[in-house]
Design a protein around this motif. Structure first.
Motif, PDB file in Angstrom:
ATOM      1  N   VAL A 154       0.865  -1.188   0.000  1.00 16.35           N
ATOM      2  CA  VAL A 154       0.000   0.000   0.000  1.00 16.35           C
ATOM      3  C   VAL A 154       0.897   1.232   0.000  1.00 16.35           C
ATOM      4  CG1 VAL A 154      -1.784   1.285   1.234  1.00 16.35           C
ATOM      5  CG2 VAL A 154      -1.766  -1.234   1.314  1.00 16.35           C
ATOM      6  N   ARG A 155       0.782   2.063  -1.042  1.00 13.97           N
ATOM      7  CA  ARG A 155       1.641   3.242  -1.128  1.00 13.97           C
ATOM      8  C   ARG A 155       1.264   4.256  -0.044  1.00 13.97           C
ATOM      9  NH1 ARG A 155       4.724   5.613  -5.149  1.00 13.97           N
ATOM     10  NH2 ARG A 155       3.894   4.313  -6.817  1.00 13.97           N
ATOM     11  N   LEU A 156       2.292   4.762   0.640  1.00 18.89           N
ATOM     12  CA  LEU A 156       2.091   5.789   1.661  1.00 18.89           C
ATOM     13  C   LEU A 156       2.616   7.146   1.204  1.00 18.89           C
ATOM     14  CD1 LEU A 156       3.273   3.801   4.830  1.00 18.89           C
ATOM     15  CD2 LEU A 156       0.924   4.140   4.037  1.00 18.89           C
ATOM     16  N   ALA A 157       3.648   7.126   0.378  1.00 23.68           N
ATOM     17  CA  ALA A 157       4.278   8.340  -0.127  1.00 23.68           C
ATOM     18  C   ALA A 157       5.000   7.948  -1.420  1.00 23.68           C
ATOM     19  CB  ALA A 157       5.277   8.888   0.908  1.00 23.68           C
ATOM     20  N   PRO A 158       5.487   8.913  -2.188  1.00 22.52           N
ATOM     21  CA  PRO A 158       6.173   8.552  -3.434  1.00 22.52           C
ATOM     22  C   PRO A 158       7.293   7.534  -3.247  1.00 22.52           C
ATOM     23  CG  PRO A 158       5.740  10.901  -3.394  1.00 22.52           C
ATOM     24  CD  PRO A 158       5.339  10.381  -2.046  1.00 22.52           C
ATOM     25  N   ASN A 159       7.982   7.594  -2.092  1.00 20.97           N
ATOM     26  CA  ASN A 159       9.129   6.694  -1.895  1.00 20.97           C
ATOM     27  C   ASN A 159       8.928   5.697  -0.755  1.00 20.97           C
ATOM     28  OD1 ASN A 159       9.181   8.610   0.108  1.00 20.97           O
ATOM     29  ND2 ASN A 159      11.421   8.726   0.199  1.00 20.97           N
ATOM     30  N   LYS A 160       7.678   5.548  -0.242  1.00 23.41           N
ATOM     31  CA  LYS A 160       7.423   4.616   0.856  1.00 23.41           C
ATOM     32  C   LYS A 160       6.137   3.843   0.600  1.00 23.41           C
ATOM     33  CE  LYS A 160       9.601   7.283   4.600  1.00 23.41           C
ATOM     34  NZ  LYS A 160      10.846   6.528   4.564  1.00 23.41           N
ATOM     35  N   ALA A 161       6.121   2.589   1.089  1.00 17.06           N
ATOM     36  CA  ALA A 161       4.911   1.780   0.999  1.00 17.06           C
ATOM     37  C   ALA A 161       4.770   0.956   2.279  1.00 17.06           C
ATOM     38  CB  ALA A 161       4.940   0.854  -0.212  1.00 17.06           C
ATOM     39  N   LEU A 162       3.529   0.621   2.596  1.00 17.94           N
ATOM     40  CA  LEU A 162       3.256  -0.284   3.707  1.00 17.94           C
ATOM     41  C   LEU A 162       3.150  -1.692   3.131  1.00 17.94           C
ATOM     42  CD1 LEU A 162       2.509  -0.501   6.759  1.00 17.94           C
ATOM     43  CD2 LEU A 162       0.113  -0.431   6.023  1.00 17.94           C
ATOM     44  N   ALA A 163       3.992  -2.582   3.610  1.00 15.88           N
ATOM     45  CA  ALA A 163       3.933  -3.981   3.187  1.00 15.88           C
ATOM     46  C   ALA A 163       3.115  -4.735   4.224  1.00 15.88           C
ATOM     47  CB  ALA A 163       5.344  -4.558   3.100  1.00 15.88           C
ATOM     48  N   VAL A 164       2.003  -5.310   3.807  1.00 18.92           N
ATOM     49  CA  VAL A 164       1.098  -6.039   4.693  1.00 18.92           C
ATOM     50  C   VAL A 164       1.313  -7.529   4.476  1.00 18.92           C
ATOM     51  CG1 VAL A 164      -1.293  -6.386   5.400  1.00 18.92           C
ATOM     52  CG2 VAL A 164      -0.574  -4.157   4.504  1.00 18.92           C
ATOM     53  N   LEU A 165       1.683  -8.214   5.531  1.00 15.86           N
ATOM     54  CA  LEU A 165       1.990  -9.634   5.469  1.00 15.86           C
ATOM     55  C   LEU A 165       0.960 -10.396   6.291  1.00 15.86           C
ATOM     56  CD1 LEU A 165       4.022 -11.984   4.924  1.00 15.86           C
ATOM     57  CD2 LEU A 165       5.142 -11.316   7.037  1.00 15.86           C
ATOM     58  N   VAL A 166       0.255 -11.338   5.690  1.00 18.70           N
ATOM     59  CA  VAL A 166      -0.744 -12.144   6.389  1.00 18.70           C
ATOM     60  C   VAL A 166      -0.233 -13.572   6.480  1.00 18.70           C
ATOM     61  CG1 VAL A 166      -3.142 -12.936   6.431  1.00 18.70           C
ATOM     62  CG2 VAL A 166      -2.585 -10.683   5.473  1.00 18.70           C
ATOM     63  N   GLY A 167      -0.116 -14.082   7.735  1.00 19.37           N
ATOM     64  CA  GLY A 167       0.405 -15.422   7.950  1.00 19.37           C
ATOM     65  C   GLY A 167      -0.661 -16.492   7.826  1.00 19.37           C
ATOM     66  N   ALA A 168      -0.204 -17.731   7.892  1.00 19.46           N
ATOM     67  CA  ALA A 168      -1.113 -18.869   7.728  1.00 19.46           C
ATOM     68  C   ALA A 168      -2.151 -18.940   8.841  1.00 19.46           C
ATOM     69  CB  ALA A 168      -0.310 -20.166   7.669  1.00 19.46           C
ATOM     70  N   GLN A 169      -1.818 -18.402  10.027  1.00 18.35           N
ATOM     71  CA  GLN A 169      -2.761 -18.394  11.139  1.00 18.35           C
ATOM     72  C   GLN A 169      -3.506 -17.069  11.240  1.00 18.35           C
ATOM     73  OE1 GLN A 169      -3.101 -21.280  12.777  1.00 18.35           O
ATOM     74  NE2 GLN A 169      -1.505 -22.074  11.407  1.00 18.35           N
ATOM     75  N   GLN A 171      -2.330 -14.139  11.340  1.00 22.13           N
ATOM     76  CA  GLN A 171      -1.642 -13.056  12.015  1.00 22.13           C
ATOM     77  C   GLN A 171      -1.182 -12.041  10.964  1.00 22.13           C
ATOM     78  OE1 GLN A 171      -0.563 -16.135  11.615  1.00 22.13           O
ATOM     79  NE2 GLN A 171       1.645 -16.392  11.951  1.00 22.13           N
ATOM     80  N   VAL A 172      -1.230 -10.770  11.326  1.00 25.82           N
ATOM     81  CA  VAL A 172      -0.910  -9.700  10.373  1.00 25.82           C
ATOM     82  C   VAL A 172       0.311  -8.934  10.869  1.00 25.82           C
ATOM     83  CG1 VAL A 172      -1.732  -7.606   9.238  1.00 25.82           C
ATOM     84  CG2 VAL A 172      -3.324  -9.474   9.711  1.00 25.82           C
ATOM     85  N   GLU A 173       1.261  -8.705   9.957  1.00 27.97           N
ATOM     86  CA  GLU A 173       2.450  -7.916  10.290  1.00 27.97           C
ATOM     87  C   GLU A 173       2.603  -6.831   9.235  1.00 27.97           C
ATOM     88  OE1 GLU A 173       7.263  -8.540  10.962  1.00 27.97           O
ATOM     89  OE2 GLU A 173       5.903 -10.259  10.923  1.00 27.97           O
ATOM     90  N   ASN A 174       2.770  -5.601   9.698  1.00 30.01           N
ATOM     91  CA  ASN A 174       2.923  -4.463   8.790  1.00 30.01           C
ATOM     92  C   ASN A 174       4.336  -3.919   8.879  1.00 30.01           C
ATOM     93  OD1 ASN A 174       0.159  -4.551   8.112  1.00 30.01           O
ATOM     94  ND2 ASN A 174      -0.372  -3.342   9.916  1.00 30.01           N
ATOM     95  N   ARG A 175       4.946  -3.643   7.750  1.00 30.49           N
ATOM     96  CA  ARG A 175       6.277  -3.048   7.699  1.00 30.49           C
ATOM     97  C   ARG A 175       6.301  -1.934   6.668  1.00 30.49           C
ATOM     98  NH1 ARG A 175      10.453  -6.353   9.545  1.00 30.49           N
ATOM     99  NH2 ARG A 175       9.672  -7.590  11.284  1.00 30.49           N
ATOM    100  N   ILE A 176       6.980  -0.845   6.991  1.00 32.39           N
ATOM    101  CA  ILE A 176       7.181   0.231   6.015  1.00 32.39           C
ATOM    102  C   ILE A 176       8.485  -0.029   5.275  1.00 32.39           C
ATOM    103  CG2 ILE A 176       7.603   2.704   5.721  1.00 32.39           C
ATOM    104  CD1 ILE A 176       5.806   3.191   8.142  1.00 32.39           C
ATOM    105  N   ILE A 177       8.421  -0.007   3.954  1.00 33.07           N
ATOM    106  CA  ILE A 177       9.627  -0.236   3.151  1.00 33.07           C
ATOM    107  C   ILE A 177       9.859   0.956   2.219  1.00 33.07           C
ATOM    108  CG2 ILE A 177       9.362  -2.741   3.229  1.00 33.07           C
ATOM    109  CD1 ILE A 177       8.410  -2.628   0.313  1.00 33.07           C
ATOM    110  N   GLU A 178      11.126   1.162   1.889  1.00 34.60           N
ATOM    111  CA  GLU A 178      11.492   2.192   0.915  1.00 34.60           C
ATOM    112  C   GLU A 178      11.202   1.676  -0.494  1.00 34.60           C
ATOM    113  OE1 GLU A 178      12.763   5.258   1.513  1.00 34.60           O
ATOM    114  OE2 GLU A 178      12.633   4.956   3.692  1.00 34.60           O
ATOM    115  N   LEU A 179      10.611   2.506  -1.325  1.00 34.64           N
ATOM    116  CA  LEU A 179      10.297   2.114  -2.701  1.00 34.64           C
ATOM    117  C   LEU A 179      11.431   2.490  -3.644  1.00 34.64           C
ATOM    118  CD1 LEU A 179       6.559   3.239  -3.015  1.00 34.64           C
ATOM    119  CD2 LEU A 179       7.432   0.924  -2.674  1.00 34.64           C
TER     120      LEU A 179
END
Length: 359
Positions: A154-169, A171-179
């Motif tokens: 999910v884009r947050l800014a021109p150079n940043k995005a939120l990476a949403v990770l959904v596990g098998a159980q 569980q949800v983990e969110n990380r901000i990554i540089e684009l």
């Protein structure tokens, strides 16, 4: 002076029953009160009739063996570190956890909601161990390589995005990554679709290794920017670069260790202990200690280099994932006069509970 435990066992076996009984009473008195015990008090505690003079003679033999010592002239006797180890190995009776303690642990460490953060579970375990042991509760976890079922950017800014990770159980983990510079919305979607198409039944670590083997295929399927985005996402989730330290430490109940300290020297030793714990190498060391033997392990004072200066004891046990891999450890840190016979089954049961809850 510390002696080899096997040598002490051999020499003590040559002594009579009353010598073993006197030694056991000295250690139990120390574990209960922390104070030296003298010959007059011991003569009243013993099941057999012995004069204070006879007790003193036995105490002298035990001192020669390196099992006990006098903290000052005319004082009673305390167990040495080697004596404590000998007591734990040869005399201590470890019983099953009481139903009351078991129920208390189950009540305090629970995962009532499937999507409750793992951090909450770890904190519960640490607080519980601290409260029940009157020491400091310790929980270490290495970042688990989660089985995945869905990824989204999910884009947050021109150079940043939120990476949403959904596990098998679920569980949800969110990380901000540089684009990567110039990435478009369609490339974000393309990268997510590519990852989701390859995720089935794999952890991110496994997927990352697979991607390394099929780089040429990736280049053909994705343009350069999308490929860069895929690799960044994989790096973030599977632990980052080789130099990163994904191990986490949670300690609760540090104030318990302040009880009974005699002065500035003891406070300095305590500060030294927690300075050591906050270092990355120390976390790895504790995990290694937990891994080197089955079940609960006991380290008294300077028996491991981590606590050699602070003089603290550690009772620690590993917990495991569904594939029986060690993913962390739980334990109690405290003074050398911990109630070992009660805390050992407590740590053991907590490790088993954490193994079940972590799956």
């Amino acid at each position: 002076m510390m002696r080899d435990t096997a040598t002490m066992r051999e020499r003590l076996s040559a002594l009579d029953e009353r010598s073993a009984e006197i030694f056991r009473r000295i250690v139990e008195s120390y574990l209960e009160s922390g104070e030296p015990v003298g010959s007059r008090s011991l003569s009243r505690l013993l099941p057999m009739s012995l004069s204070p003079a006879s007790v003193r003679n036995v105490m002298s033999d035990l001192e020669d063996l390196g099992l006990i010592y006098a903290p000052h002239i005319s004082a009673g006797r305390l167990p040495t570190q080697g004596g404590l180890r000998f007591f734990v190995d040869s005399f201590m009776q470890v019983s099953d956890l009481s139903p009351e303690d078991r129920a208390s642990i189950d009540r305090q460490v629970r995962r009532s909601e499937p999507d409750r953060p793992v951090e909450t579970l770890l904190t519960q375990a640490s607080q519980m161990l601290s409260g029940m042991s009157r020491g400091a509760g310790l929980v270490i976890t290495a970042k688990s390589d989660t089985m995945l079922k869905h990824v989204e950017f999910v884009r947050l800014a021109p150079n940043k995005a939120l990476a949403v990770l959904v596990g098998a159980q679920d569980q949800v983990e969110n990380r901000i990554i540089e684009l990567p510079s110039g990435v478009t919305g369609s490339q974000l979607t393309e990268a997510a679709n590519f990852l989701n198409a390859h995720l089935a039944g794999q952890t991110l670590g496994e997927l990352r290794r697979q991607m390394e083997k099929v780089k040429e295929t990736i280049r053909r399927e994705l343009d350069t920017l999308s490929q860069d985005l895929v690799e960044r996402g994989l790096a973030v989730w599977s632990g980052g670069t080789e130099g990163d330290n994904p191990t986490r430490l949670i300690v609760r109940g540090r104030a318990n260790l302040l009880e009974g300290l005699d002065g500035a020297e003891d406070l300095d030793r305590l500060r030294m202990l927690f300075d050591d714990l906050e270092k990355k190498d120390s976390l790895i060391e504790i995990l290694n200690l937990a891994e080197t033997g089955p079940g609960v392990r006991i380290f008294i004072g300077s028996e491991n280099k981590l606590f050699s200066l602070s003089g603290s004891s550690l009772i620690v046990a590993p917990y495991r994932d569904e594939e029986n891999r060690i993913i962390g450890a739980v334990g109690v840190i405290g003074p050398t006069r911990l109630n070992y016979s009660r805390i050992v089954p407590m740590v053991d049961y907590t490790a088993q509970l954490m193994s079940r809850l972590a799956r």
